[in-house]
Scaffold this motif. Sequence first.
Motif, PDB file in Angstrom:
ATOM      1  N   UNK A 233       4.048  -3.447   6.872  1.00  0.00           N
ATOM      2  CA  UNK A 233       3.163  -2.375   6.426  1.00  0.00           C
ATOM      3  C   UNK A 233       3.880  -1.027   6.467  1.00  0.00           C
ATOM      4  N   UNK A 234       4.641  -0.805   7.529  1.00  0.00           N
ATOM      5  CA  UNK A 234       5.397   0.438   7.642  1.00  0.00           C
ATOM      6  C   UNK A 234       6.467   0.539   6.561  1.00  0.00           C
ATOM      7  N   UNK A 235       7.130  -0.574   6.247  1.00  0.00           N
ATOM      8  CA  UNK A 235       8.132  -0.578   5.181  1.00  0.00           C
ATOM      9  C   UNK A 235       7.504  -0.188   3.851  1.00  0.00           C
ATOM     10  N   UNK A 236       6.302  -0.721   3.572  1.00  0.00           N
ATOM     11  CA  UNK A 236       5.626  -0.409   2.315  1.00  0.00           C
ATOM     12  C   UNK A 236       5.297   1.076   2.215  1.00  0.00           C
ATOM     13  N   UNK A 237       4.802   1.656   3.291  1.00  0.00           N
ATOM     14  CA  UNK A 237       4.475   3.084   3.282  1.00  0.00           C
ATOM     15  C   UNK A 237       5.736   3.938   3.192  1.00  0.00           C
ATOM     16  N   UNK A 238       6.735   3.596   3.988  1.00  0.00           N
ATOM     17  CA  UNK A 238       7.953   4.404   4.050  1.00  0.00           C
ATOM     18  C   UNK A 238       8.760   4.342   2.751  1.00  0.00           C
ATOM     19  N   UNK A 239       8.623   3.268   1.992  1.00  0.00           N
ATOM     20  CA  UNK A 239       9.420   3.123   0.772  1.00  0.00           C
ATOM     21  C   UNK A 239       8.784   3.809  -0.436  1.00  0.00           C
TER      22      UNK A 239
ATOM     23  N   UNK B 179       0.851  -1.164   0.000  1.00  0.00           N
ATOM     24  CA  UNK B 179       0.000   0.000   0.000  1.00  0.00           C
ATOM     25  C   UNK B 179       0.900   1.231   0.000  1.00  0.00           C
ATOM     26  N   UNK B 180       0.917   1.986  -1.070  1.00  0.00           N
ATOM     27  CA  UNK B 180       1.770   3.175  -1.121  1.00  0.00           C
ATOM     28  C   UNK B 180       1.192   4.330  -0.311  1.00  0.00           C
ATOM     29  N   UNK B 181       2.061   5.203   0.133  1.00  0.00           N
ATOM     30  CA  UNK B 181       1.637   6.387   0.874  1.00  0.00           C
ATOM     31  C   UNK B 181       0.883   7.322  -0.060  1.00  0.00           C
ATOM     32  N   UNK B 182      -0.076   8.063   0.480  1.00  0.00           N
ATOM     33  CA  UNK B 182      -0.870   8.977  -0.317  1.00  0.00           C
ATOM     34  C   UNK B 182      -0.380  10.417  -0.228  1.00  0.00           C
ATOM     35  N   UNK B 183       0.581  10.684   0.658  1.00  0.00           N
ATOM     36  CA  UNK B 183       1.135  12.030   0.779  1.00  0.00           C
ATOM     37  C   UNK B 183       2.558  11.955   1.330  1.00  0.00           C
ATOM     38  N   UNK B 184       3.274  13.057   1.186  1.00  0.00           N
ATOM     39  CA  UNK B 184       4.644  13.119   1.705  1.00  0.00           C
ATOM     40  C   UNK B 184       4.647  13.012   3.219  1.00  0.00           C
ATOM     41  N   UNK B 185       3.687  13.644   3.874  1.00  0.00           N
ATOM     42  CA  UNK B 185       3.655  13.605   5.339  1.00  0.00           C
ATOM     43  C   UNK B 185       3.361  12.198   5.850  1.00  0.00           C
ATOM     44  N   UNK B 186       2.528  11.446   5.136  1.00  0.00           N
ATOM     45  CA  UNK B 186       2.246  10.063   5.532  1.00  0.00           C
ATOM     46  C   UNK B 186       3.502   9.205   5.362  1.00  0.00           C
ATOM     47  N   UNK B 187       4.254   9.425   4.310  1.00  0.00           N
ATOM     48  CA  UNK B 187       5.476   8.675   4.063  1.00  0.00           C
ATOM     49  C   UNK B 187       6.513   8.974   5.137  1.00  0.00           C
ATOM     50  N   UNK B 188       6.632  10.234   5.526  1.00  0.00           N
ATOM     51  CA  UNK B 188       7.590  10.621   6.568  1.00  0.00           C
ATOM     52  C   UNK B 188       7.206  10.026   7.917  1.00  0.00           C
ATOM     53  N   UNK B 189       5.913  10.059   8.247  1.00  0.00           N
ATOM     54  CA  UNK B 189       5.435   9.501   9.511  1.00  0.00           C
ATOM     55  C   UNK B 189       5.689   7.998   9.564  1.00  0.00           C
ATOM     56  N   UNK B 190       5.488   7.314   8.460  1.00  0.00           N
ATOM     57  CA  UNK B 190       5.742   5.874   8.403  1.00  0.00           C
ATOM     58  C   UNK B 190       7.220   5.579   8.609  1.00  0.00           C
ATOM     59  N   UNK B 191       8.092   6.404   8.050  1.00  0.00           N
ATOM     60  CA  UNK B 191       9.529   6.223   8.240  1.00  0.00           C
ATOM     61  C   UNK B 191       9.940   6.394   9.689  1.00  0.00           C
ATOM     62  N   UNK B 192       9.352   7.382  10.350  1.00  0.00           N
ATOM     63  CA  UNK B 192       9.651   7.601  11.769  1.00  0.00           C
ATOM     64  C   UNK B 192       9.146   6.447  12.618  1.00  0.00           C
ATOM     65  N   UNK B 193       7.940   5.969  12.320  1.00  0.00           N
ATOM     66  CA  UNK B 193       7.360   4.845  13.064  1.00  0.00           C
ATOM     67  C   UNK B 193       8.171   3.571  12.841  1.00  0.00           C
ATOM     68  N   UNK B 194       8.625   3.358  11.625  1.00  0.00           N
ATOM     69  CA  UNK B 194       9.440   2.182  11.318  1.00  0.00           C
ATOM     70  C   UNK B 194      10.752   2.216  12.097  1.00  0.00           C
ATOM     71  N   UNK B 195      11.365   3.365  12.164  1.00  0.00           N
ATOM     72  CA  UNK B 195      12.604   3.519  12.919  1.00  0.00           C
ATOM     73  C   UNK B 195      12.393   3.173  14.394  1.00  0.00           C
TER      74      UNK B 195
END
Length: 62
Positions: free
Chosen positions: A43-49, A1-17
């Motif tokens: 799921x977080x990897x998919x969003x963050x990538x 499932x790809x991220x729908x916005x830049x902010x969602x992608x950034x939040x997923x990266x922080x959560x994954x970390x």
Amino acid sequence: MPAKSKSQQKAAGAALSAKRGETDKGDLRGASRQMVESMTEKELEDLASTRRKGLPEKKDKD
């Protein structure tokens, strides 16, 4: 499932970390704090990538 916005992608990266133990969960705020508890690492990897090129900064409300 790809991220729908830049902010969602950034939040997923922080959560994954945080999920991987690279950063402290206490440092998270907002959506990333919820994501770390409710989503799997995969799921977080998919969003963050998701590539940010062409994504809006924030998702429009429906």
